[in-house]
Design a protein around this motif. Structure first.
Motif, PDB file in Angstrom:
ATOM      1  N   GLU A  76       0.832  -1.209   0.000  1.00 10.75           N
ATOM      2  CA  GLU A  76       0.000   0.000   0.000  1.00 10.75           C
ATOM      3  C   GLU A  76       0.865   1.257   0.000  1.00 10.75           C
ATOM      4  O   GLU A  76       0.554   2.238  -0.681  1.00 10.75           O
ATOM      5  N   ARG A  77       1.940   1.240   0.768  1.00 10.40           N
ATOM      6  CA  ARG A  77       2.861   2.386   0.824  1.00 10.40           C
ATOM      7  C   ARG A  77       3.486   2.641  -0.545  1.00 10.40           C
ATOM      8  O   ARG A  77       3.546   3.777  -1.013  1.00 10.40           O
ATOM      9  N   ILE A  78       3.942   1.578  -1.180  1.00  5.92           N
ATOM     10  CA  ILE A  78       4.547   1.724  -2.507  1.00  5.92           C
ATOM     11  C   ILE A  78       3.521   2.298  -3.474  1.00  5.92           C
ATOM     12  O   ILE A  78       3.809   3.232  -4.230  1.00  5.92           O
ATOM     13  N   TYR A  79       2.319   1.761  -3.443  1.00  5.47           N
ATOM     14  CA  TYR A  79       1.271   2.253  -4.337  1.00  5.47           C
ATOM     15  C   TYR A  79       0.972   3.728  -4.079  1.00  5.47           C
ATOM     16  O   TYR A  79       0.874   4.532  -5.009  1.00  5.47           O
ATOM     17  N   LYS A  80       0.848   4.079  -2.819  1.00  3.83           N
ATOM     18  CA  LYS A  80       0.490   5.448  -2.441  1.00  3.83           C
ATOM     19  C   LYS A  80       1.536   6.466  -2.909  1.00  3.83           C
ATOM     20  O   LYS A  80       1.195   7.528  -3.432  1.00  3.83           O
ATOM     21  N   TYR A  81       2.811   6.159  -2.716  1.00  4.47           N
ATOM     22  CA  TYR A  81       3.855   7.147  -2.985  1.00  4.47           C
ATOM     23  C   TYR A  81       4.452   7.080  -4.389  1.00  4.47           C
ATOM     24  O   TYR A  81       5.104   8.016  -4.825  1.00  4.47           O
ATOM     25  N   THR A  82       4.261   5.980  -5.092  1.00  9.21           N
ATOM     26  CA  THR A  82       4.898   5.862  -6.407  1.00  9.21           C
ATOM     27  C   THR A  82       3.949   6.091  -7.564  1.00  9.21           C
ATOM     28  O   THR A  82       4.391   6.368  -8.666  1.00  9.21           O
ATOM     29  N   HIS A  83       2.671   5.923  -7.333  1.00  8.90           N
ATOM     30  CA  HIS A  83       1.669   6.023  -8.391  1.00  8.90           C
ATOM     31  C   HIS A  83       1.904   5.000  -9.501  1.00  8.90           C
ATOM     32  O   HIS A  83       1.597   5.244 -10.658  1.00  8.90           O
ATOM     33  N   PHE A  84       2.489   3.838  -9.127  1.00  9.77           N
ATOM     34  CA  PHE A  84       2.609   2.743 -10.081  1.00  9.77           C
ATOM     35  C   PHE A  84       1.218   2.295 -10.475  1.00  9.77           C
ATOM     36  O   PHE A  84       0.292   2.321  -9.663  1.00  9.77           O
TER      37      PHE A  84
END
Length: 162
Positions: A76-84
């Motif tokens: 979730e953190r990766i998704y939230k901050y990277t906009h992948f």
């Protein structure tokens, strides 16, 4: 092939579904591999011969200790901050499958499952230094023999599997 059409709001339901399924699959894999390592380490301590030490190929990816963040929260953190796009998460899972297939002695465990990503920003999001991330990226490319193209057929089969 993106699960999120360009210029549209990010979907909540597919997001939850993809991240939930991925985190469940990874948590199950990590648990199983952790149990396997426990069994193998007990065999070593009892003097029974063991084949090879699992995780040898992934040794550069091992952290000193497992992070305090769950796999689910980490994704979730990766998704939230990277906009992948959600597709990136599926492709990352494809890479992990290829890696384990090419290096069967490599196990995805709690010490390396969080350590897979302009790298300074991704390093910050991932909780590693930029230098370390660059080394991990290069190591992964060599471990995969630079085979990082994912056909639509493979992508769809992983989506169906998940």
């Amino acid at each position: 092939m993106s699960l999120t059409p360009p210029n549209s709001p990010r979907p909540v339901r597919p997001l939850r579904r993809v991240l939930t399924v991925l985190s469940y699959a990874l948590e199950k894999l990590v648990t199983r591999n952790g149990q396997l390592l426990d069994i193998l380490s007990k065999g070593e301590s009892s003097g029974q011969p063991t084949r090879s030490r699992p995780g040898k190929s992934l040794s550069r990816f091992l952290g000193v200790r497992a992070p305090g963040i769950s796999i689910s929260k980490y994704l979730e953190r990766i998704y939230k901050y990277t906009h992948f796009s959600l597709s990136c998460f599926v492709v990352g899972f494809v890479y992990m499958g290829r890696l384990v297939h090419r290096h069967p002695d490599s196990l995805v465990v709690s010490l390396n499952v969080h350590r897979r990503y302009n790298n300074a920003f991704y390093a910050l999001v991932g909780g590693v230094s930029n230098v370390e991330l660059n080394r991990l990226e290069l190591e992964l490319l060599f471990l995969l023999d630079f085979r990082v193209s994912v056909s639509s057929r493979v992508f769809q089969s992983y989506c169906l599997h998940l």
